[in-house]
Design an enzyme around this catalytic site. Sequence first.
Site, short mmCIF file in Angstrom:
data_model
loop_
_atom_site.label_atom_id
_atom_site.label_comp_id
_atom_site.label_asym_id
_atom_site.label_seq_id
_atom_site.Cartn_x
_atom_site.Cartn_y
_atom_site.Cartn_z
N CYS A 454 0.82 -1.19 0.20
CA CYS A 454 0.01 0.20 -0.03
C CYS A 454 0.93 1.22 -0.07
O CYS A 454 0.63 2.19 -0.49
CB CYS A 454 -0.83 -0.02 1.45
SG CYS A 454 0.03 -0.27 2.90
N HIS A 841 -1.59 1.38 7.60
CA HIS A 841 -1.99 1.22 6.23
C HIS A 841 -2.17 2.61 5.56
O HIS A 841 -2.21 3.80 6.35
CB HIS A 841 -3.41 0.48 6.16
CG HIS A 841 -4.00 0.49 4.69
ND1 HIS A 841 -3.53 -0.31 3.76
CD2 HIS A 841 -5.20 1.19 4.14
CE1 HIS A 841 -4.19 -0.11 2.71
NE2 HIS A 841 -5.13 0.69 2.91
#
Length: 982
Positions: A454, A841
Amino acid sequence: MDKILEGLVSSDHSVPVKRAIVKKVVEAAEKEVTEEQCQALFSLTTRLILLGEDAFQKQIGSQVLEAYARFHRQEFEHFFSKDFVLGLLQQGYEQLDHRDPTIIEYIHSCLRLLISCPSVLDIFSVIQVEVLRMVCEHPKPLLCSQLSTLLTDFMQCVPKDKSGVLFCQQLVRTISYFHCYANQEHELREYVGQVTKVSTLLQNIWKTDRATLLPSLQEVFAIISSTDPSFDPSTALACLVQHIPIQMITVLIKSLTTDPNVKDASMTKALCRMIDWLSWPLAQHVDIWVIALLKGLAAVQKFTILIDVTLLKIELVFARLWFPIVRQGALAVLSHMLLSFQHSPEAFHLVVPNVVQLVQSLKTNGLPTSKVFLLQFTELIHCMMYQFSGFPDLYDQIIEAIKDLPKPAEDKIKFVLNQSAWTSQSNSFASGLLKQAGKSETGKTGLINLGNTCYMNSIIQILFMATDFRRHVLSLQLNGSNTLMKKLQLLFAFLAHTQRAAYAPKNFLEASRPPWFNAGSQQDCSEYLRFLLDRLHEEEKTIRVLESAKPNFGPSIDVDNKDPKASTSSREHGESCSNVAETESTNDGRTLIEKMFGGKSITGIRCMQCNCISEKEEPFTDLSLAFCPSASTQDSPKPQRPSEEPKVLCQGSVNGGSEAPEPSSASSLTKGVHYEQVTTEPPLSVPDLVNYFLAPEILDEDNAYFCEKCLSLQRAERTMKVVTAPEYLILTLLRFSYDAKCHVRRKILDNVTIPQVLRLPVHASASSAQQSSPLQVEYPESSENLAKKLKPSQQDEEDEAKARMERNEETIGSGGNPVQSVPYALVSVVMHSGISSESGHYYSYVHDTNGADETQYQAGPSSVKDASESEEAASNLNLCTAVPAPAKQDASLHNSGEEAKSWLLFNDSRVTFTSFRSVQNITNRFPKDTAYVLMYRKQELAGPSLNEGQQANGMRLSAEPPLQKELLDAIIKDNKLYLQVK
């Protein structure tokens, strides 16, 4: 008597009259009757029982047969012989087929009448053989249940020894052929009852003969692990699980998972079908066996099976939560599957769309069991949202639905997550490509997470959505090259034109990943961005040097030349990568990265003893903004004034940014990592951080400056100013700090207000600046750049401010214009979700300009003029300031609904519409989600308008460039492949 009975059946008498006659016939059974009469009577009653036209006739036959068999046992024993039974079981009775359940029911009733007769043993022997044959024919549920009832009452009829093992195996296989086609509730109840009778028989056999249990279970596994596509075993096999001793779980699971003969495909099938058993209404312990098998597979590291099965069955398991009779077992399995699937949010996100509806249903049905279940369910959801934070578009409605329910403590959530993962190495597993789906309504393409990537996906998306940078990259003539820029160009082309909902950037990942980044591990997106831009910059410089060293055999290449011959010459000469340097209309020696992201700053140090100034000019592609000490250390155990002792809280960039913690970091979450709570003070703003970055710094005491003129350590003032404004201004907020005193890492969760437009003070570069010997100081990496500022005392600040004001007045009075306030509009924000520098994230908010030149928030000429004429603006020229959006513009956007679609949220494969209001409120809504990397686009200053959005420096292109043939061919090929697979 038989004549009377036969006439009675065929007469037209009323039912009460017939019952009275039957009563007299039954009473006459006590009298002596010849054997011939008995045989005739037994034959007639058997006929009535098996072939009776209605229930009344069958009832008459049963009553009379039972009465005469009791009083004439010898005659009945002679009638109901083993040969007669064998004939019934093999040939049937007249037109009645031998597989008719009525025959089994008739034999069952007759055995009750002969139980004390010696001849019954011979009948048992016949039945033992025949029931094995019948079971091998896989009878229907009704017949099998009748047979099971008979054998349950007369266990002597059950086959023994090897035949008994075979019988149990065949009975198990028979159950696998049971399928329910009921449409009515009573039909379903009958079906479940029939299956229960069969399973009860097997339970009784396993209890009396232990040798039959293991072969039966092996048969169960052979059935459910079958990969034959034409065979779909019934979920009725679930009824057997409750009869398997719990103590055998460990041994059986270990035997299955370690058997080298069991292929992965077979194990996958078996696990999927066991999960299907959760729908069986009366089965007990199914969840225990499913979870045991999941744990067993994890123990032998069969993670591929676990991933495939979880993604395939997680939605089915969730659907079982709607049915109270199977709800608790389904929740146990769902919890284990979700909590152990910690390497990717994919499984959890498959069930997220259904969470709110289930919560609302559980709230309104009013059942006490539902309330308890709701608390368990919401605790699971809180754990999963904590583990996979960073998806505000998915979780916002869930947060709203469960806001009035208790939330588990953070320590409990961490404990549950730490206890549930498959393995500490689970973060290294890539879940594979997502299920194919159509593009989102945004029309944009997502990027598939290839295993904690990510950090790369978020950076690629903000670079791609930087309109001018994308257009310049796509316009480069790079045919035949194998450079990183070529790979970026191909990736941009796919993002723009692929028909896939999400693209897998495998090749670009391998080419652009820094050497020190471990594959599959979480990394820092800011570090990756800095490495990527530097690599592209150095690559272009190297190509230029190599190209300049080659002999010039022909004219230079003009990429804008439309002449076919010239084009041919370009292709022949352009096999090398030198065209990167020649694609811009203005060749000022700068690389594309320098033109787009490059800025320059001057660091000056002034000796406060002799006023000698030393300056050093440095290029930058991003500014790393530290938090003010009061913001970053407010919750420290013993905050100290910077002037009292050297600062030990060193801020740095995020060294994480993936969906799962590093190995061994799970425990560190509760030990070595602390995070700062959001303060109640007014939030900081991006201009506040920029101004702190640019603020003067006093070098004193241990940090004193060695003045070459004074030849000694002196108190000095270090200043920094931007002298060249980049086209795209990248700002990194240093949210992670290391407290050297406490030896812990802290994340600063302070909310930072992000203005849509800000003004950056850019100083004119003074060519006549004092050229003392260059300052020989190794500046730290940007991750800690200016993070160790020591602020002067209040008196020093006042003296220095007065001196600076005098110098500024002198400069302005002499007619100079040293500072220009350059407007920048926000185009993208990379968010970091999490509390640890080793995990979390990344996702990105991007302003969609819809093909415009990112000047929607351009400051108009009048505003610039008014600002430059005001005394307040004149005093703020040296400060970074936020420019509020015009009220009318903001209201019109909100009322028209355009604002809701002017921003996009890129979250790996997901791309959704959002709004700037969501960007502003995200940290208030989700405290762990904080802005990390911001990108601003320089806006045009007041002045004459330029045609078609072209800037004087040629950096803005008016439209998307045409797709080159090489790129077009690659995209067409991939689109065809995608459509074929789809």
